[in-house]
Design a protein around this motif. Structure first.
Motif, PDB file in Angstrom:
ATOM      1  N   ILE A 254       4.447  -7.372   8.124  1.00 48.48           N
ATOM      2  CA  ILE A 254       3.252  -7.131   7.322  1.00 48.48           C
ATOM      3  C   ILE A 254       3.113  -8.346   6.404  1.00 48.48           C
ATOM      4  N   ARG A 255       1.941  -8.962   6.444  1.00 48.51           N
ATOM      5  CA  ARG A 255       1.698 -10.155   5.641  1.00 48.51           C
ATOM      6  C   ARG A 255       0.232 -10.206   5.228  1.00 48.51           C
TER       7      ARG A 255
ATOM      8  N   ALA B 172       3.178   1.353   8.890  1.00 47.46           N
ATOM      9  CA  ALA B 172       3.754   0.176   8.237  1.00 47.46           C
ATOM     10  C   ALA B 172       2.783  -0.405   7.203  1.00 47.46           C
ATOM     11  N   LEU B 173       1.498  -0.410   7.516  1.00 49.62           N
ATOM     12  CA  LEU B 173       0.501  -0.914   6.569  1.00 49.62           C
ATOM     13  C   LEU B 173       0.390  -0.005   5.349  1.00 49.62           C
ATOM     14  N   VAL B 174       0.420   1.309   5.566  1.00 49.36           N
ATOM     15  CA  VAL B 174       0.376   2.239   4.434  1.00 49.36           C
ATOM     16  C   VAL B 174       1.597   2.026   3.547  1.00 49.36           C
ATOM     17  N   ARG B 175       2.769   1.931   4.149  1.00 54.03           N
ATOM     18  CA  ARG B 175       3.993   1.729   3.367  1.00 54.03           C
ATOM     19  C   ARG B 175       3.936   0.414   2.579  1.00 54.03           C
ATOM     20  N   ALA B 176       3.354  -0.611   3.152  1.00 52.70           N
ATOM     21  CA  ALA B 176       3.207  -1.880   2.433  1.00 52.70           C
ATOM     22  C   ALA B 176       2.295  -1.713   1.217  1.00 52.70           C
ATOM     23  N   CYS B 177       1.252  -0.927   1.359  1.00 44.38           N
ATOM     24  CA  CYS B 177       0.363  -0.653   0.215  1.00 44.38           C
ATOM     25  C   CYS B 177       1.102   0.122  -0.870  1.00 44.38           C
ATOM     26  N   LEU B 178       1.911   1.082  -0.466  1.00 48.18           N
ATOM     27  CA  LEU B 178       2.685   1.859  -1.443  1.00 48.18           C
ATOM     28  C   LEU B 178       3.670   0.956  -2.182  1.00 48.18           C
TER      29      LEU B 178
END
Length: 165
Positions: free
Chosen positions: A5-6, A103-109
């Motif tokens: 994720i970047r 993975a994108l949701v977790r990166a936002c969290l």
């Protein structure tokens, strides 16, 4: 599969525009004449207004994206003081089921936690059961008093996840 994720780069924008519109269309979210497809495809503006993150596989292919925003910014719809929000989460229909959305949701969290936010809020279409299952699994709960409708026939349910440092 390993996902990275970047932050998105301008080279990612055409792919993000294509699969975001494709994913929303395939999910039935672009029915009607409200022009939301044009807003989804305007990736450059989203990247300027918030943080556009992408999920990339081992080969470098961009599989999904999300726009992370804070209250008072152009793309914020629900967030208030102490809250972050993410919008326009989309995974290429050809890559769905590979973990990019989660993975994108977790990166936002993680980003919201690092910024000291107390919660993350999002909207989901009332009929979008796969999205609601993902968010429920991650701990988001419905906040019906914050539900809203930007256009007739487009009913959005508000979800919120309190964060613990």
């Amino acid at each position: 599969m390993t996902l990275l994720i970047r932050p998105a780069t301008p080279a990612d924008f055409p792919a993000v525009a294509r699969f975001t519109v494709d994913a929303y269309r395939e999910d039935g979210q672009l029915a009607g004449d409200h022009g939301y497809d044009k807003k989804l495809a305007d990736v450059e503006t989203r990247a300027e207004a918030g943080v556009l993150l992408v999920a990339v596989d081992e080969s470098g292919q961009v599989l999904g994206s999300v726009t992370f925003v804070l209250p008072g910014t152009e793309y914020a719809e629900l967030s208030g003081p102490g809250e972050a929000e993410f919008r326009m989460l989309a995974v290429d229909p050809a890559a769905q089921g590979r973990g990019a959305g989660e993975a994108l949701v977790r990166a936002c969290l993680e980003r919201a936690t690092a910024l000291g936010c107390q919660a993350v809020v999002i909207c989901v279409r009332s009929f979008s059961e796969p999205a609601k299952r993902l968010y429920a699994r991650l701990g988001f709960v419905r906040v019906p008093e914050r539900d809203w409708s930007p256009f007739p026939g487009v009913d959005l349910e508000a979800l919120r996840l309190p964060l613990t440092g």
